[in-house]
Design a protein around this motif. Structure first.
Motif, PDB file in Angstrom:
ATOM      1  N   LEU A   1     -47.700  35.091 -28.303  1.00  0.00           N
ATOM      2  CA  LEU A   1     -47.181  33.732 -28.435  1.00  0.00           C
ATOM      3  C   LEU A   1     -46.024  33.503 -27.460  1.00  0.00           C
ATOM      4  O   LEU A   1     -45.984  32.514 -26.738  1.00  0.00           O
ATOM      5  N   ALA A   2     -45.083  34.441 -27.419  1.00  0.00           N
ATOM      6  CA  ALA A   2     -43.932  34.313 -26.523  1.00  0.00           C
ATOM      7  C   ALA A   2     -44.373  34.238 -25.064  1.00  0.00           C
ATOM      8  O   ALA A   2     -43.765  33.525 -24.260  1.00  0.00           O
ATOM      9  N   GLY A   3     -45.428  34.948 -24.717  1.00  0.00           N
ATOM     10  CA  GLY A   3     -45.913  34.963 -23.345  1.00  0.00           C
ATOM     11  C   GLY A   3     -46.412  33.627 -22.854  1.00  0.00           C
ATOM     12  O   GLY A   3     -46.476  33.389 -21.651  1.00  0.00           O
ATOM     13  N   LEU A   4     -46.753  32.733 -23.770  1.00  0.00           N
ATOM     14  CA  LEU A   4     -47.193  31.394 -23.362  1.00  0.00           C
ATOM     15  C   LEU A   4     -46.056  30.599 -22.722  1.00  0.00           C
ATOM     16  O   LEU A   4     -46.284  29.773 -21.847  1.00  0.00           O
ATOM     17  N   GLU A   5     -44.830  30.860 -23.145  1.00  0.00           N
ATOM     18  CA  GLU A   5     -43.673  30.139 -22.622  1.00  0.00           C
ATOM     19  C   GLU A   5     -42.780  31.026 -21.749  1.00  0.00           C
ATOM     20  O   GLU A   5     -42.153  30.551 -20.815  1.00  0.00           O
ATOM     21  N   TYR A   6     -42.719  32.292 -22.078  1.00  0.00           N
ATOM     22  CA  TYR A   6     -41.829  33.237 -21.393  1.00  0.00           C
ATOM     23  C   TYR A   6     -42.613  34.483 -20.963  1.00  0.00           C
ATOM     24  O   TYR A   6     -42.374  35.570 -21.479  1.00  0.00           O
ATOM     25  N   PRO A   7     -43.562  34.340 -20.036  1.00  0.00           N
ATOM     26  CA  PRO A   7     -44.430  35.480 -19.715  1.00  0.00           C
ATOM     27  C   PRO A   7     -43.696  36.678 -19.117  1.00  0.00           C
ATOM     28  O   PRO A   7     -44.016  37.824 -19.437  1.00  0.00           O
TER      29      PRO A   7
ATOM     30  N   TRP B   1     -39.783  38.807 -31.262  1.00  0.00           N
ATOM     31  CA  TRP B   1     -40.064  37.892 -32.367  1.00  0.00           C
ATOM     32  C   TRP B   1     -39.317  36.577 -32.188  1.00  0.00           C
ATOM     33  O   TRP B   1     -39.842  35.502 -32.474  1.00  0.00           O
ATOM     34  N   GLY B   2     -38.068  36.672 -31.706  1.00  0.00           N
ATOM     35  CA  GLY B   2     -37.287  35.463 -31.469  1.00  0.00           C
ATOM     36  C   GLY B   2     -37.930  34.562 -30.426  1.00  0.00           C
ATOM     37  O   GLY B   2     -38.007  33.337 -30.602  1.00  0.00           O
TER      38      GLY B   2
ATOM     39  N   LEU C   1     -39.288  30.806 -30.883  1.00  0.00           N
ATOM     40  CA  LEU C   1     -38.891  29.708 -29.990  1.00  0.00           C
ATOM     41  C   LEU C   1     -40.109  29.002 -29.412  1.00  0.00           C
ATOM     42  O   LEU C   1     -40.150  27.767 -29.334  1.00  0.00           O
ATOM     43  N   THR C   2     -41.097  29.781 -29.013  1.00  0.00           N
ATOM     44  CA  THR C   2     -42.326  29.185 -28.457  1.00  0.00           C
ATOM     45  C   THR C   2     -43.038  28.365 -29.514  1.00  0.00           C
ATOM     46  O   THR C   2     -43.499  27.247 -29.232  1.00  0.00           O
ATOM     47  N   SER C   3     -43.113  28.871 -30.725  1.00  0.00           N
ATOM     48  CA  SER C   3     -43.804  28.118 -31.788  1.00  0.00           C
ATOM     49  C   SER C   3     -43.067  26.810 -32.072  1.00  0.00           C
ATOM     50  O   SER C   3     -43.686  25.788 -32.350  1.00  0.00           O
TER      51      SER C   3
END
Length: 149
Positions: free
Chosen positions: A86-92, A138-139, A143-145
């Motif tokens: 999930l995080a990789g979608l915004e912060y790869p 996780w943070g 944030l991405t969600s």
């Protein structure tokens, strides 16, 4: 019906870590448990040696350490994998490098737990910083969600 999913550049690395390297590390944990089971004389379905068996046999003690390291890994890896994806979608880039750091620290934690001569599995404390990295992953996932709402 056609669905198109656009992911950022570099997301393949995030997916490779989350869906490749982390499961491989899980397999290595399980393999270590298997290697200690026969020398320890602890047969299925018993997951752990009793405290008495572990006191008498260094191999039984190591089996317990390996089994606990593996169980603890399994308690944390699914959520970490999902949050990393999930995080990789915004912060790869951040997700990739935090994933690499998490794996390295988990290896240090595991090796310290299983192969260290410290009592009570205290060798695991060398890699305990994985908790901080896991919290960051996780943070970023949260944030991405939030951004997706």
């Amino acid at each position: 019906m056609t669905v198109t999913l656009t992911v950022p550049d570099g997301y393949g690395s995030v997916a490779a870590i989350a869906l490749g390297a982390i499961p491989l590390l899980s397999w290595l944990h399980g393999f270590a448990v298997m290697l200690y089971r026969r020398p320890a004389g602890i047969w299925y379905p018993n997951p752990y040696a009793t405290p008495e068996q572990a006191k008498k046999s260094p191999m039984a003690y190591r089996l317990n350490c390996a089994q606990r390291a593996h169980a603890q890994f399994l308690e944390n890896s699914p959520q970490t994998m999902m949050m990393m994806l999930l995080a990789g979608l915004e912060y790869p880039v951040a997700a990739k490098w935090l994933g690499v750091a998490w794996i390295v620290l988990r290896i240090v934690y595991w090796a310290g737990y299983v192969y260290s001569s410290k009592e009570h599995g205290d060798g695991r404390l060398y890699g305990v910083c994985f908790w901080m990295v896991q919290g960051l992953i996780w943070g970023l996932g949260l944030l991405t969600s939030r951004k997706l709402m």
